[in-house]
Scaffold this motif. Structure first.
Motif, mmCIF file in Angstrom:
data_model
loop_
_atom_site.group_PDB
_atom_site.id
_atom_site.type_symbol
_atom_site.label_atom_id
_atom_site.label_comp_id
_atom_site.label_asym_id
_atom_site.label_seq_id
_atom_site.Cartn_x
_atom_site.Cartn_y
_atom_site.Cartn_z
ATOM 1 N N LEU A 64 -7.891 12.533 0.095
ATOM 2 C CA LEU A 64 -7.224 12.481 1.393
ATOM 3 C C LEU A 64 -5.753 12.097 1.286
ATOM 4 O O LEU A 64 -4.943 12.479 2.128
ATOM 5 C CB LEU A 64 -7.941 11.492 2.322
ATOM 6 C CG LEU A 64 -9.413 11.807 2.609
ATOM 7 C CD1 LEU A 64 -10.062 10.672 3.374
ATOM 8 C CD2 LEU A 64 -9.543 13.112 3.354
ATOM 9 N N VAL A 65 -5.422 11.337 0.267
ATOM 10 C CA VAL A 65 -4.060 10.834 0.067
ATOM 11 C C VAL A 65 -3.643 11.141 -1.367
ATOM 12 O O VAL A 65 -4.472 11.108 -2.278
ATOM 13 C CB VAL A 65 -4.010 9.302 0.320
ATOM 14 C CG1 VAL A 65 -2.698 8.689 -0.123
ATOM 15 C CG2 VAL A 65 -4.255 9.006 1.795
ATOM 16 N N GLU A 66 -2.363 11.450 -1.546
ATOM 17 C CA GLU A 66 -1.855 11.615 -2.907
ATOM 18 C C GLU A 66 -0.756 10.603 -3.169
ATOM 19 O O GLU A 66 -0.033 10.201 -2.268
ATOM 20 C CB GLU A 66 -1.394 13.038 -3.172
ATOM 21 C CG GLU A 66 -0.217 13.514 -2.381
ATOM 22 C CD GLU A 66 0.122 14.964 -2.702
ATOM 23 O OE1 GLU A 66 -0.270 15.472 -3.770
ATOM 24 O OE2 GLU A 66 0.794 15.577 -1.876
ATOM 25 N N ARG A 67 -0.681 10.214 -4.433
ATOM 26 C CA ARG A 67 0.312 9.253 -4.907
ATOM 27 C C ARG A 67 1.316 10.044 -5.729
ATOM 28 O O ARG A 67 0.950 10.692 -6.699
ATOM 29 C CB ARG A 67 -0.403 8.217 -5.764
ATOM 30 C CG ARG A 67 0.449 7.135 -6.328
ATOM 31 C CD ARG A 67 -0.460 6.228 -7.184
ATOM 32 N NE ARG A 67 0.252 5.082 -7.655
ATOM 33 C CZ ARG A 67 0.908 5.006 -8.801
ATOM 34 N NH1 ARG A 67 0.952 6.061 -9.593
ATOM 35 N NH2 ARG A 67 1.530 3.905 -9.145
ATOM 36 N N VAL A 68 2.584 9.968 -5.323
ATOM 37 C CA VAL A 68 3.628 10.756 -5.977
ATOM 38 C C VAL A 68 4.638 9.810 -6.617
ATOM 39 O O VAL A 68 5.280 9.016 -5.926
ATOM 40 C CB VAL A 68 4.341 11.676 -4.954
ATOM 41 C CG1 VAL A 68 5.413 12.507 -5.642
ATOM 42 C CG2 VAL A 68 3.335 12.562 -4.238
ATOM 43 N N ALA A 69 4.778 9.899 -7.932
ATOM 44 C CA ALA A 69 5.769 9.085 -8.635
ATOM 45 C C ALA A 69 7.159 9.628 -8.320
ATOM 46 O O ALA A 69 7.369 10.838 -8.297
ATOM 47 C CB ALA A 69 5.514 9.116 -10.128
ATOM 48 N N THR A 70 8.107 8.735 -8.082
ATOM 49 C CA THR A 70 9.471 9.158 -7.732
ATOM 50 C C THR A 70 10.420 9.114 -8.913
ATOM 51 O O THR A 70 11.592 9.430 -8.766
ATOM 52 C CB THR A 70 10.036 8.286 -6.595
ATOM 53 O OG1 THR A 70 10.064 6.923 -7.037
ATOM 54 C CG2 THR A 70 9.186 8.403 -5.346
#
Length: 113
Positions: A54-60
């Motif tokens: 449902l959610v994604e974690r995106v490294a910046t």
């Protein structure tokens, strides 16, 4: 029902999906929005939402850069449920307490488009 509650049940998951429906956010931003939530519980709930897709974690950037959390396209499919719960909750508070929101820190005043 059991599958739905497994994915979005829990004290904070629907609230996190609500906040992320209004835009991506980093961990500290979500922490500020949910003043009573502890960092440990926030991290757990985000991990569970990620595991369910449902959610994604995106490294910046390289570590220790902050990460951004956002709804996945699959996560947006739960938004009608979140909006229905939000509307029902406001009506319930009005009916039982005569007010729409008892606590400003838990306020979810904006409809999900």
């Amino acid at each position: 029902m059991a599958a739905a509650f497994a994915a979005v049940g829990g004290k904070w998951k629907l609230t996190l999906v609500y906040w992320l429906a209004h835009g991506e956010c980093h961990f500290a931003g979500l922490r500020r929005l949910g003043a009573p939530i502890t960092p440990k519980v926030l991290a757990e709930q985000l991990r569970e939402l990620q595991a369910d897709g449902l959610v994604e974690r995106v490294a910046t950037g390289p570590i220790p850069a902050p990460v951004i959390y956002r709804l996945t396209s699959y996560g947006t499919t739960v938004l009608p449920v979140v909006e229905g719960v939000r509307v029902w909750g406001e009506a319930h508070l009005q009916r039982t307490h005569g007010q729409a929101t008892p606590d400003e820190s838990m306020r979810c005043p904006h409809a999900i488009a």
